[in-house]
Design an enzyme around this catalytic site. Structure first.
Site, PDB file in Angstrom:
ATOM      1  CB  SER A  53      -0.938   0.001   1.214  1.00 38.79           C
ATOM      2  OG  SER A  53      -0.192  -0.061   2.422  1.00 38.79           O
ATOM      3  CG  ASP A  94      -6.803  -0.946   0.321  1.00 37.58           C
ATOM      4  OD1 ASP A  94      -7.242  -2.112   0.421  1.00 37.58           O
ATOM      5  OD2 ASP A  94      -6.843  -0.121   1.248  1.00 37.58           O
ATOM      6  CG  HIS A 178      12.117 -19.347   9.361  1.00 38.27           C
ATOM      7  ND1 HIS A 178      11.094 -19.018  10.217  1.00 38.27           N
ATOM      8  CD2 HIS A 178      13.246 -19.370  10.103  1.00 38.27           C
ATOM      9  CE1 HIS A 178      11.584 -18.841  11.425  1.00 38.27           C
ATOM     10  NE2 HIS A 178      12.876 -19.039  11.390  1.00 38.27           N
ATOM     11  CE  LYS A 182      16.462 -21.524  12.039  1.00 41.86           C
ATOM     12  NZ  LYS A 182      17.541 -20.532  11.894  1.00 41.86           N
ATOM     13  CD  GLU A 216      13.999 -17.704  19.878  1.00 43.46           C
ATOM     14  OE1 GLU A 216      13.878 -17.643  18.642  1.00 43.46           O
ATOM     15  OE2 GLU A 216      13.097 -17.349  20.665  1.00 43.46           O
ATOM     16  CG  ASP A 235       6.840 -17.410  17.902  1.00 44.64           C
ATOM     17  OD1 ASP A 235       6.520 -17.173  16.721  1.00 44.64           O
ATOM     18  OD2 ASP A 235       7.912 -17.023  18.396  1.00 44.64           O
ATOM     19  CG  HIS A 240       9.701 -23.177  14.219  1.00 47.00           C
ATOM     20  ND1 HIS A 240       9.222 -22.949  12.949  1.00 47.00           N
ATOM     21  CD2 HIS A 240      10.025 -21.951  14.711  1.00 47.00           C
ATOM     22  CE1 HIS A 240       9.253 -21.656  12.693  1.00 47.00           C
ATOM     23  NE2 HIS A 240       9.722 -21.030  13.738  1.00 47.00           N
TER      24      HIS A 240
END
Length: 473
Positions: A53, A94, A178, A182, A216, A235, A240
């Protein structure tokens, strides 16, 4: 949609890449760099059309691409970047405006196998796909790449799929995770099944437990608005880490095609019993509530530890312990097989006569990929038994590896569906964790830099202790 052909939907090479949301954070940090690296390797063969946009033009996008790629630490080759920049064009508009999609169609004129990458909130997936279909921009060979989360529970995952399936076949949907880029599924399976010293011991007869850690060292930082409604379980665990468990626990696939490989992974997820809230620990690091975007008094977890059981012949009775969290001592992701305790050795005398420690096998996925075997051995100086480490860093054997998004974007452009998640696997993953969403225990606070709340240690009691992740150096 176009009439069916003899080629499966969404497969075969794409002839255009259209990125919705190209001005956003994901493109800035990951996508543009990965596309540039594909260009450098001679693998990018299609025009790249950005849609957002923002009131930009082609030159503004190209300058943004230059700055974004350089900001990642990637060293720019001017000749290669010039070639990449020539592929870039931009459509402003838009996503709810039909004229936007008319301009997209004009920009990709002649493309019969477009790849649409939706780097936008999941709430907009249905809007964009419906608009593409209404504009006759979803030919049979088209594919649509979507980012996680794939819903926020089982019901929403099914509803999202139903919305998309009104316009797309399942074979045209590429659900990108993603993490699977790895260390590819194929490499993991090859390690397991191509080595006869590993496969005979990779089961309940010799393994006492499986530990999966995703640690992490950093916190939520400036992502409070995104993270607080999600939490660690949604998450990273439901996507994962359950995908990683499926790769570690599956049977040898009977073929190399995407369907057979995904069937093998699905069989593992289908065999996992519903998670028990009594074997689930939630933690929140001190200071989380002070982050911008985090709701006052939020009980969102930044750490989880849970126990799962796989009810099949290979793994019955072997507990799987999973932990994931932020603000932990290190950044590392690994699968660790802990083998059964050997008996005390009668021929070892004196102070050295202790029961040998269990052997371990670790496959590390992050920050670099590698394999470690931990054995117990006597020292030549007669100081007593101690562990010895047999380490292999894959980067030392094969040079620089492509980034995860390189792997996945190349696969999507090639029409290789293997690295992407199928809807039945998504639903089984949500089914496994649904009891934890319905009856979550209270969060326990923990200090940043620690290994999480004390409940995580209590969870694994009776099966040894959590092992610190393998860190190189």
């Amino acid at each position: 949609m176009a009439a069916a052909t003899d080629k499966p939907t969404g497969e075969g090479p794409a002839d255009a890449l259209i990125v919705f949301g190209i001005t956003g954070d994901l493109a800035k940090k990951m996508t543009l760099r990965s596309l540039y690296r594909l260009e450098r390797r001679g693998l990018l063969q299609v025009p790249v059309i950005g849609v957002a946009s923002d009131d930009w033009n082609d030159e503004r996008l190209r300058e943004h691409a230059r700055k974004s790629i350089a900001a990642t630490g990637e060293k720019l080759n001017e000749k290669i970047f010039a070639r990449f920049a020539e592929r870039l064009s931009y459509v402003s508009g838009d996503f709810s405006d039909a004229d936007t999609f008319k301009r997209v169609g004009e920009a990709m004129a002649g493309a019969h196998a477009p790849a649409y990458y939706l780097e936008i909130p999941p709430a907009l997936f249905g809007t964009v796909v419906a608009a593409l279909d209404a504009a006759n921009l979803l030919p049979h060979a088209a594919r649509v790449i979507v980012e996680k989360p794939f819903g926020h529970d089982l019901a929403s995952a099914r509803a999202l799929a139903a919305d998309l399936h009104e316009h797309l076949d399942e074979g045209q949907l590429y659900r990108i995770d993603h993490f699977l880029g790895k260390m590819g599924l194929e490499e993991f399976l090859y390690l397991r099944f191509a080595n006869t010293i590993l496969e005979p011991v990779w089961n309940r007869n010799t393994v006492t437990s499986i530990q999966i850690t995703m640690a992490e060292q950093f916190g939520v930082e400036d992502r409070g608005h995104f993270y607080d409604p999600v939490g660690a379980l949604r998450d990273v665990v439901v996507n994962h880490l359950l995908q990683l468990l499926a790769a570690a626990a599956q049977e040898p696939p009977a073929g190399g095609d995407a369907t057979t490989l995904k069937d093998a992974k699905y069989a593992v997820l289908r065999s996992i019993a519903d998670a028990d809230p009594g074997c689930y620990v939630r933690g929140q690091y001190e200071g989380y509530l002070d982050i911008d975007g985090v709701a006052e008094g939020s009980t969102t977890e930044t750490y989880v530890a849970l126990r799962l059981e796989i009810d099949n012949w290979r793994w019955a009775g072997v507990p799987v312990f999973i932990r994931a969290g932020k603000c932990l001592p290190v950044t590392a992701t690994e699968v660790r097989l802990v083998f059964k305790h050997p008996p005390r050795l009668a021929f070892v005398t004196g102070e050295r006569r202790k029961r040998p420690d269990p052997d371990q096998l670790i496959v590390r996925a992050d920050p670099t990929t590698g394999v470690r075997i931990v054995l117990d051995a006597l020292r030549a100086d007669r100081s007593g038994p101690a562990p010895v480490y047999l380490d292999l860093e894959f980067s030392d054997e094969g040079g620089e590896a492509p980034t995860p998004y390189e792997v996945l974007l190349q696969a999507a452009l090639d029409g290789n569906t293997m690295p992407f998640t199928r809807q039945d696997a998504v639903e089984e993953s949500w089914r496994v964790v649904e009891p934890l969403l319905d009856a979550p225990p209270p969060v326990e606070t923990y200090k940043p830099g620690s290994w999480g709340p004390s409940g995580g240690d209590r969870l694994i009691a009776g099966f040894g202790a959590w092992h610190d992740p393998w860190i190189s150096g």
